[in-house]
Design an enzyme around this catalytic site. Structure first.
Site, PDB file in Angstrom:
ATOM      1  N   CYS A   3       0.865  -1.018   0.019  1.00  0.00           N
ATOM      2  CA  CYS A   3      -0.070   0.030  -0.219  1.00  0.00           C
ATOM      3  C   CYS A   3       0.861   1.344   0.054  1.00  0.00           C
ATOM      4  O   CYS A   3       1.475   1.502  -0.941  1.00  0.00           O
ATOM      5  CB  CYS A   3      -0.984   0.063   1.286  1.00  0.00           C
ATOM      6  SG  CYS A   3      -2.363   1.172   1.181  1.00  0.00           S
ATOM      7  N   GLU A   6      -1.827  -8.490   4.327  1.00  0.00           N
ATOM      8  CA  GLU A   6      -1.861  -8.625   5.832  1.00  0.00           C
ATOM      9  C   GLU A   6      -3.276  -8.953   6.365  1.00  0.00           C
ATOM     10  O   GLU A   6      -3.522  -9.306   7.582  1.00  0.00           O
ATOM     11  CB  GLU A   6      -1.098  -7.658   6.556  1.00  0.00           C
ATOM     12  CG  GLU A   6      -1.774  -6.425   6.847  1.00  0.00           C
ATOM     13  CD  GLU A   6      -1.646  -5.342   5.729  1.00  0.00           C
ATOM     14  OE1 GLU A   6      -2.014  -4.142   5.750  1.00  0.00           O
ATOM     15  OE2 GLU A   6      -1.519  -5.981   4.380  1.00  0.00           O
ATOM     16  N   HIS A  58      -3.707  -5.077   0.322  1.00  0.00           N
ATOM     17  CA  HIS A  58      -3.416  -5.469   1.763  1.00  0.00           C
ATOM     18  C   HIS A  58      -3.214  -7.113   2.248  1.00  0.00           C
ATOM     19  O   HIS A  58      -4.141  -7.380   2.440  1.00  0.00           O
ATOM     20  CB  HIS A  58      -4.343  -4.787   2.707  1.00  0.00           C
ATOM     21  CG  HIS A  58      -4.251  -3.399   2.963  1.00  0.00           C
ATOM     22  ND1 HIS A  58      -3.207  -2.793   3.637  1.00  0.00           N
ATOM     23  CD2 HIS A  58      -4.659  -2.338   2.186  1.00  0.00           C
ATOM     24  CE1 HIS A  58      -3.259  -1.502   3.476  1.00  0.00           C
ATOM     25  NE2 HIS A  58      -4.098  -1.187   2.499  1.00  0.00           N
TER      26      HIS A  58
END
Length: 249
Positions: A137, A230, A228
């Site tokens: 990001c 994660e 993203h």
């Protein structure tokens, strides 16, 4: 939420939290690990907000040989590092951009010049040493700026709440792309415009061609993603390959 999920996340978070214990600050404890442990340990540099730690916990806690050196909390010894993780966060401060900012109001108010200065320097040092880099990001945008690229400073349709945790944005990928996802959880209001030196696009948003994934050409491992990983469940391979490259660094 399935029974036991909170407990599972908490236990992984506690395991992950131990990676922030910095043995360089505790010489006696570090030496007591023995030379074998010292040689096997891999140090990962990052600047990570506390609010993001819980998302990275389920991934990084799987690698007990990796210790996270979080520059948001303490000085990071670059000479002892084996990899660089660039995470999400506020916009890159205008003073570091390779372009004019005609409308300053589009830049988020919580920019962090200290973080940007550290990350830009960390990228330079990592590239000089050929260390693996994983940029996510804002991290992707910082990597692009560090390599001389520019940004779209404000874009529409990419920052809806449901995009943060749900894989709903369709991608189209280059034929040679190794990491291919049909849909991703991409949430951001800025994006790459002019590519930085050496970067190649691997994936774009299918609906408007916003760049979503790049790699650094002729480099062991430097992957940047606008989405993203994660916050998702389909991205294990990205973390596994990044850590694998750290082991060989």
């Amino acid at each position: 939420m399935p029974a036991g999920t909170d407990q599972g996340i908490s236990s992984r978070y506690l395991a992950f939290a131990t990676t922030f214990l910095d043995p360089f600050d505790f010489a006696e404890g570090w030496l007591s690990l023995g030379m074998t442990a010292i040689c096997a340990m891999r140090n990962l540099a990052t600047w990570m907000r506390r609010s993001d730690e819980k998302y990275f916990a389920p991934f990084l806690s799987r690698y007990p040989e990796v210790k996270v050196r979080n520059a948001a909390k303490r000085k990071v010894p670059f000479e002892k590092l084996h990899g660089l993780l660039l995470t999400g966060g506020p916009d890159v401060a205008p003073e570091f951009l390779n372009q004019p900012v005609p409308d300053p109001s589009v830049i988020e108010k919580d920019v962090n010049p200290d973080r940007d200065r550290w990350e830009l320097d960390a990228i330079k040092r990592a590239v000089e040493r050929g260390l693996p880099i994983f940029a996510i990001c804002k991290g992707l945008q910082t990597l692009n700026v560090a390599l001389g690229g520019t940004l779209h400073l404000d874009i529409a349709g990419h920052n809806l709440p449901e995009q943060k945790t749900h894989d709903i944005q369709p991608l189209r990928s280059d034929r040679g792309t190794r990491y291919r996802f049909e849909k991703v959880n991409s949430s951001h209001h800025q994006a790459i415009d002019k590519l930085g030196a050496g970067l190649e696009v691997e994936s774009w948003c299918e609906t408007d061609d916003i760049i979503e994934q790049v790699r650094l050409r002729d480099y062991p491992f430097a992957l940047g993603v606008q989405y993203h990983p994660e916050r998702g469940r389909i991205y294990d391979e990205l973390f596994n390959d990044f850590i694998s490259q750290m082991r060989d660094a």
